[in-house]
Design a protein around this motif. Structure first.
Motif, mmCIF file in Angstrom:
data_model
loop_
_atom_site.group_PDB
_atom_site.id
_atom_site.type_symbol
_atom_site.label_atom_id
_atom_site.label_comp_id
_atom_site.label_asym_id
_atom_site.label_seq_id
_atom_site.Cartn_x
_atom_site.Cartn_y
_atom_site.Cartn_z
ATOM 1 N N ALA A 150 0.797 -1.263 0.032
ATOM 2 C CA ALA A 150 -0.189 0.109 0.025
ATOM 3 C C ALA A 150 0.893 1.241 0.064
ATOM 4 N N SER A 151 2.072 1.267 0.717
ATOM 5 C CA SER A 151 2.978 2.277 0.797
ATOM 6 C C SER A 151 3.502 2.506 -0.601
ATOM 7 N N MET A 152 4.126 1.668 -1.114
ATOM 8 C CA MET A 152 4.573 1.666 -2.543
ATOM 9 C C MET A 152 3.667 2.110 -3.467
ATOM 10 N N LEU A 153 2.555 1.660 -3.744
ATOM 11 C CA LEU A 153 1.446 2.260 -4.293
ATOM 12 C C LEU A 153 0.906 3.663 -4.133
ATOM 13 N N GLY A 154 0.814 3.905 -2.931
ATOM 14 C CA GLY A 154 0.513 5.335 -2.448
ATOM 15 C C GLY A 154 1.583 6.298 -2.705
ATOM 16 N N ALA A 155 2.837 5.858 -2.532
ATOM 17 C CA ALA A 155 3.767 6.831 -2.811
ATOM 18 C C ALA A 155 4.099 7.148 -4.368
ATOM 19 N N TRP A 156 3.706 6.068 -5.092
ATOM 20 C CA TRP A 156 3.704 6.398 -6.797
ATOM 21 C C TRP A 156 2.798 7.219 -7.046
ATOM 22 N N LEU A 157 1.241 6.973 -6.464
ATOM 23 C CA LEU A 157 0.325 7.765 -6.825
ATOM 24 C C LEU A 157 0.587 9.119 -6.458
ATOM 25 N N LEU A 158 1.303 9.369 -5.338
ATOM 26 C CA LEU A 158 1.636 10.996 -4.941
ATOM 27 C C LEU A 158 2.548 11.665 -5.829
ATOM 28 N N VAL A 159 3.596 10.680 -6.213
ATOM 29 C CA VAL A 159 4.613 11.398 -7.171
ATOM 30 C C VAL A 159 3.708 11.692 -8.402
ATOM 31 N N ILE A 160 2.950 10.783 -9.095
ATOM 32 C CA ILE A 160 2.520 10.875 -10.410
ATOM 33 C C ILE A 160 1.327 11.919 -10.542
ATOM 34 N N GLY A 161 0.672 11.840 -9.182
ATOM 35 C CA GLY A 161 -0.330 12.955 -9.166
ATOM 36 C C GLY A 161 0.235 14.523 -8.917
ATOM 37 N N ALA A 191 7.651 5.548 0.391
ATOM 38 C CA ALA A 191 7.039 4.340 0.731
ATOM 39 C C ALA A 191 7.928 3.830 1.841
ATOM 40 N N ILE A 192 9.230 3.972 1.980
ATOM 41 C CA ILE A 192 9.664 3.538 3.133
ATOM 42 C C ILE A 192 9.050 4.098 4.614
ATOM 43 N N ALA A 193 8.940 5.540 4.358
ATOM 44 C CA ALA A 193 8.277 6.351 5.457
ATOM 45 C C ALA A 193 6.919 5.891 5.823
ATOM 46 N N GLY A 194 6.309 5.631 4.988
ATOM 47 C CA GLY A 194 4.760 5.056 4.996
ATOM 48 C C GLY A 194 4.754 3.748 5.760
ATOM 49 N N SER A 195 5.577 2.600 5.006
ATOM 50 C CA SER A 195 5.857 1.385 5.730
ATOM 51 C C SER A 195 6.290 1.431 7.195
ATOM 52 N N VAL A 196 7.118 2.060 7.437
ATOM 53 C CA VAL A 196 7.451 2.310 9.017
ATOM 54 C C VAL A 196 6.541 2.693 9.479
ATOM 55 N N TYR A 197 5.731 3.754 9.374
ATOM 56 C CA TYR A 197 4.659 4.409 10.199
ATOM 57 C C TYR A 197 3.466 3.220 10.408
#
Length: 233
Positions: A150-161, A191-197
């Motif tokens: 979820a963090s990987m997908l969320g991070a990429w969506l954040l960058v592309i968005g 993604a790393i930050a989201g995963s750790v959180y």
């Protein structure tokens, strides 16, 4: 729709510039929505929200990997509707049983890596153990893997968005997209930050449920004491 499907084909190969280029198909409002969704996935995507995410993730797996797997196994003459059918089936499976999508989402890339290491003549010998072990390991670590995915997908969506939302600032976006690896590294850090959180800071669904039950018991105990105190007077 054809343009979007064509852009998604870039994710079937090692093509960083193609991965980033998909932002050109998104209007500014869609970029803003992607940023919001991406941030939500970074913070909460690995919990109960993952059931909602597992459906679209299954569809992406079906659309992105069906053709690749058939080509690797030497299957020719594929019906062009087959990836769409696989996407529909995996989407339903994701909503019903998210761990299955986690297993496929991890098992397929690990299996493909094993197949590449084994070589074209022994692709199946390398693919099978990687797919099975990767899938079983991902299913066993369901919560952790779901948070990472979820963090990987969320991070990429954040960058592309963000790229799509800032598209009107052509010079800035062009400068960023000219260095796709910089954007990939930035998404990786998010993604790393989201995963750790989600794994280390945010309480797991089981722990949150136990905390809620404990608070409910304490609240009922306090109400009983208050009622007994008033009755005694």
């Amino acid at each position: 729709m054809d343009a979007y499907l064509e852009a998604l084909k870039a994710y079937q190969t090692f093509n960083p510039a193609g991965w980033v280029a998909i932002h050109r198909l998104l209007p500014m409002w869609a970029g803003i929505v992607c940023c919001g969704v991406g941030l939500g996935l970074l913070l909460f995507g690995g919990g109960r929200l993952f059931r909602v995410l597992a459906g679209p993730l299954g569809a992406l797996i079906g659309m992105g990997w069906t053709g690749v797997l058939l080509a690797k196994f030497g299957v020719t003459g594929m019906d062009p509707r087959l990836p769409g059918a696989a996407a529909a089936v995996l989407s339903v499976l994701g909503f019903l049983f998210p761990p299955a999508i986690i297993s496929l989402g991890v098992g397929i890339p690990v299996g493909l890596l094993g197949g590449e290491i084994a070589g074209s003549n022994g692709f199946l010998i390398g693919f099978a153990p990687g797919f099975i072990l990767g899938g079983l390991g991902a299913a066993a670590l369901h919560r952790h893997v779901s948070a990472i995915l979820a963090s990987m997908l969320g991070a990429w969506l954040l960058v592309i968005g963000a790229l799509a939302a800032l598209h009107q600032f052509g010079g800035l976006v062009s400068a960023m997209t000219s260095q796709p690896w910089g954007l990939i590294v930035a998404a990786g850090l998010f993604a790393i930050a989201g995963s750790v959180y989600q794994i280390a800071v945010r309480a797991s669904p089981e722990k949150a449920e136990r905390q809620l039950k404990t608070r409910q018991v304490e609240q009922k105990t306090l109400e009983k004491r208050w009622s007994a105190s008033r009755g005694g007077k």
